[in-house]
Design a protein around this motif. Structure first.
Motif, mmCIF file in Angstrom:
data_model
loop_
_atom_site.group_PDB
_atom_site.id
_atom_site.type_symbol
_atom_site.label_atom_id
_atom_site.label_comp_id
_atom_site.label_asym_id
_atom_site.label_seq_id
_atom_site.Cartn_x
_atom_site.Cartn_y
_atom_site.Cartn_z
ATOM 1 N N VAL A 57 60.219 -6.893 34.120
ATOM 2 C CA VAL A 57 60.964 -6.348 35.257
ATOM 3 C C VAL A 57 61.776 -7.460 35.923
ATOM 4 C CG1 VAL A 57 60.763 -5.296 37.542
ATOM 5 C CG2 VAL A 57 59.333 -4.473 35.650
ATOM 6 N N GLU A 58 63.060 -7.208 36.095
ATOM 7 C CA GLU A 58 63.954 -8.193 36.704
ATOM 8 C C GLU A 58 64.477 -7.760 38.067
ATOM 9 O OE1 GLU A 58 67.103 -9.226 34.031
ATOM 10 O OE2 GLU A 58 65.765 -10.283 32.651
ATOM 11 N N THR A 59 64.447 -6.446 38.340
ATOM 12 C CA THR A 59 64.968 -5.931 39.603
ATOM 13 C C THR A 59 64.019 -4.865 40.133
ATOM 14 O OG1 THR A 59 67.249 -6.262 38.833
ATOM 15 C CG2 THR A 59 66.932 -4.839 40.757
ATOM 16 N N VAL A 60 63.725 -4.929 41.430
ATOM 17 C CA VAL A 60 62.926 -3.910 42.110
ATOM 18 C C VAL A 60 63.750 -3.355 43.260
ATOM 19 C CG1 VAL A 60 60.966 -3.547 43.671
ATOM 20 C CG2 VAL A 60 60.634 -4.714 41.485
ATOM 21 N N ILE A 61 63.822 -2.025 43.347
ATOM 22 C CA ILE A 61 64.511 -1.362 44.451
ATOM 23 C C ILE A 61 63.485 -0.533 45.216
ATOM 24 C CG2 ILE A 61 66.362 0.214 45.115
ATOM 25 C CD1 ILE A 61 67.756 -0.519 42.470
ATOM 26 N N ASP A 62 63.283 -0.886 46.468
ATOM 27 C CA ASP A 62 62.294 -0.271 47.344
ATOM 28 C C ASP A 62 62.994 0.803 48.175
ATOM 29 O OD1 ASP A 62 60.333 0.279 49.273
ATOM 30 O OD2 ASP A 62 59.668 -1.810 49.381
ATOM 31 N N LEU A 63 62.593 2.068 47.993
ATOM 32 C CA LEU A 63 63.246 3.205 48.638
ATOM 33 C C LEU A 63 62.573 3.627 49.940
ATOM 34 C CD1 LEU A 63 63.694 5.397 45.423
ATOM 35 C CD2 LEU A 63 65.357 3.812 46.421
ATOM 36 N N ARG A 64 61.578 2.878 50.383
ATOM 37 C CA ARG A 64 60.786 3.281 51.543
ATOM 38 C C ARG A 64 61.531 3.051 52.861
ATOM 39 N NH1 ARG A 64 55.537 -0.158 51.141
ATOM 40 N NH2 ARG A 64 57.073 -1.743 50.506
ATOM 41 N N TRP A 65 61.017 3.713 53.904
ATOM 42 C CA TRP A 65 61.500 3.431 55.247
ATOM 43 C C TRP A 65 61.024 2.050 55.680
ATOM 44 C CZ3 TRP A 65 59.115 8.649 55.162
ATOM 45 C CH2 TRP A 65 60.084 9.649 55.045
ATOM 46 N N ALA A 66 61.755 1.424 56.578
ATOM 47 C CA ALA A 66 61.389 0.084 57.053
ATOM 48 C C ALA A 66 60.002 0.075 57.668
ATOM 49 C CB ALA A 66 62.437 -0.408 58.059
ATOM 50 N N GLU A 67 59.639 1.161 58.336
ATOM 51 C CA GLU A 67 58.314 1.227 58.959
ATOM 52 C C GLU A 67 57.206 1.230 57.908
ATOM 53 O OE1 GLU A 67 58.138 5.899 60.114
ATOM 54 O OE2 GLU A 67 60.045 4.856 60.446
ATOM 55 N N GLU A 68 57.476 1.836 56.760
ATOM 56 C CA GLU A 68 56.496 1.832 55.673
ATOM 57 C C GLU A 68 56.349 0.441 55.077
ATOM 58 O OE1 GLU A 68 56.912 6.323 53.830
ATOM 59 O OE2 GLU A 68 58.544 4.893 53.443
ATOM 60 N N ILE A 69 57.450 -0.259 54.957
ATOM 61 C CA ILE A 69 57.407 -1.621 54.426
ATOM 62 C C ILE A 69 56.669 -2.543 55.381
ATOM 63 C CG2 ILE A 69 58.834 -3.603 53.776
ATOM 64 C CD1 ILE A 69 60.950 -1.611 52.825
ATOM 65 N N ALA A 70 56.891 -2.366 56.682
ATOM 66 C CA ALA A 70 56.195 -3.201 57.667
ATOM 67 C C ALA A 70 54.688 -2.972 57.606
ATOM 68 C CB ALA A 70 56.723 -2.900 59.065
ATOM 69 N N LEU A 71 54.294 -1.736 57.366
ATOM 70 C CA LEU A 71 52.872 -1.405 57.310
ATOM 71 C C LEU A 71 52.228 -1.896 56.021
ATOM 72 C CD1 LEU A 71 50.578 0.107 58.811
ATOM 73 C CD2 LEU A 71 51.250 2.162 57.533
ATOM 74 N N ASN A 72 52.960 -1.793 54.928
ATOM 75 C CA ASN A 72 52.441 -2.191 53.610
ATOM 76 C C ASN A 72 53.499 -3.015 52.889
ATOM 77 O OD1 ASN A 72 49.791 -0.676 53.428
ATOM 78 N ND2 ASN A 72 51.176 1.045 53.805
ATOM 79 N N PRO A 73 53.578 -4.306 53.179
ATOM 80 C CA PRO A 73 54.634 -5.151 52.603
ATOM 81 C C PRO A 73 54.559 -5.228 51.081
ATOM 82 C CG PRO A 73 53.566 -6.229 54.467
ATOM 83 C CD PRO A 73 52.730 -5.032 54.139
ATOM 84 N N SER A 74 55.719 -5.350 50.503
ATOM 85 C CA SER A 74 55.794 -5.505 49.055
ATOM 86 C C SER A 74 55.432 -6.934 48.657
ATOM 87 C CB SER A 74 57.215 -5.203 48.566
ATOM 88 O OG SER A 74 57.353 -5.498 47.192
ATOM 89 N N PRO A 75 54.734 -7.104 47.535
ATOM 90 C CA PRO A 75 54.444 -8.451 47.051
ATOM 91 C C PRO A 75 55.588 -9.068 46.261
ATOM 92 C CG PRO A 75 53.447 -6.868 45.574
ATOM 93 C CD PRO A 75 54.088 -6.066 46.693
ATOM 94 N N ILE A 76 56.645 -8.301 46.055
ATOM 95 C CA ILE A 76 57.698 -8.733 45.134
ATOM 96 C C ILE A 76 58.628 -9.809 45.701
ATOM 97 C CG2 ILE A 76 59.614 -7.943 43.694
ATOM 98 C CD1 ILE A 76 56.705 -7.100 42.869
ATOM 99 N N PRO A 77 58.978 -9.794 46.986
ATOM 100 C CA PRO A 77 59.880 -10.847 47.472
ATOM 101 C C PRO A 77 59.400 -12.262 47.189
ATOM 102 C CG PRO A 77 59.791 -9.081 49.060
ATOM 103 C CD PRO A 77 58.757 -8.763 48.024
ATOM 104 N N GLY A 78 58.110 -12.460 46.969
ATOM 105 C CA GLY A 78 57.609 -13.791 46.646
ATOM 106 C C GLY A 78 57.682 -14.150 45.174
ATOM 107 N N GLN A 79 58.162 -13.215 44.351
ATOM 108 C CA GLN A 79 58.264 -13.462 42.910
ATOM 109 C C GLN A 79 59.666 -13.977 42.579
ATOM 110 O OE1 GLN A 79 55.518 -13.058 40.870
ATOM 111 N NE2 GLN A 79 54.517 -12.663 42.833
ATOM 112 N N VAL A 80 59.764 -15.235 42.201
ATOM 113 C CA VAL A 80 61.083 -15.844 42.013
ATOM 114 C C VAL A 80 61.839 -15.243 40.834
ATOM 115 C CG1 VAL A 80 60.408 -18.014 43.081
ATOM 116 C CG2 VAL A 80 60.081 -17.700 40.614
ATOM 117 N N SER A 81 61.125 -14.590 39.909
ATOM 118 C CA SER A 81 61.790 -14.058 38.718
ATOM 119 C C SER A 81 62.317 -12.647 38.917
ATOM 120 C CB SER A 81 60.822 -14.064 37.528
ATOM 121 O OG SER A 81 59.721 -13.195 37.768
#
Length: 239
Positions: A57-81
């Motif tokens: 996987v090279e690209t992730v697109i998160d379709l959630r509302w910002a409030e959902e992301i704040a409640l359950n953050p994605s682990p992907i932004p820390g993946q440099v690849s």
């Protein structure tokens, strides 16, 4: 689901699969390891993140509302690849979406989204069209409705048979029903079953909406995508 390799093992996701291998109206099959749909990546264990990276996987697109992301953050932004992008597909908040869909049966949600969220849909599809060649994964929370809409549109662009588009949407019911009944024991089982229900009619109604607007290509041009972008979307799943 006609091909067991479509279901992916990314612990601890419940509803993740590859859009490869689906039959098309001209006798072809969609390409594997190009487009993936999933539920909330915040559920991923470290082993799940590793499995996703190993899948390419090279690209992730998160379709959630910002409030959902704040409640359950994605682990992907820390993946440099992996490139991480966020587009809230259904308005800016859950309340705004509820105000629009509150009197609409689930079978008609997809046409409602195509009608009201053209700019958001354009943004998501434009990201996919411009993404690197490696697999693109898009997801929301349960991976069924927002994710299912994007999957259905992409499969339509690739000329996948309507029955397969409907079956792909409906598959989420099977993936989520028993795990959700076990996870949410404090909620009425009937409410859970309704929550995970993904009626095939939803996909067929979306396809009819597109047909009524000149077909999927005409609709996508109408919301602002170029011919080149539409061709690139098609090429994600077709040779």
């Amino acid at each position: 689901m006609d091909d067991p390799q479509r279901l992916l093992n990314f612990p601890a996701l419940l509803n993740v699969r590859d859009l490869g291998g689906y039959p098309t109206t001209d006798g072809g099959r969609t390409r594997w390891r190009s487009l993936l749909r999933a539920d909330d990546l915040s559920q991923l264990t470290p082993a799940g993140v590793d499995a996703m990276v190993e899948y390419g996987v090279e690209t992730v697109i998160d379709l959630r509302w910002a409030e959902e992301i704040a409640l359950n953050p994605s682990p992907i932004p820390g993946q440099v690849s992996i490139r991480y992008e966020h587009v809230s597909l259904l308005a800016e908040t859950a309340e705004a979406w509820a105000a629009i869909c509150r009197d609409t049966r689930k079978e008609l949600w997809k046409p409602l989204v195509l009608q009201h969220f053209r700019s958001e849909l354009r943004a998501v599809l434009r990201l996919i069209a411009s993404a690197a060649a490696g697999p693109v994964l898009f997801h929301c929370v349960s991976g069924k409705d927002r994710t299912g809409l994007i999957a259905a549109v992409l499969l339509a662009v690739a000329q996948v048979e309507p029955q397969s588009i409907a079956l792909d949407y409906a598959q989420s019911t099977q993936q989520l029903r028993d795990p959700y009944l076990a996870r949410y024991r404090d909620i009425d089982p009937a409410e859970i079953i309704e929550r995970v229900r993904c009626p095939p009619e939803g996909a067929y109604n979306m396809l009819q909406y597109l047909a009524d607007h000149g077909g999927v290509r005409a609709y996508l041009k109408g919301i602002g995508l170029t011919d080149l972008e539409i061709d690139r979307l098609r090429a994600r799943l077709r040779d």
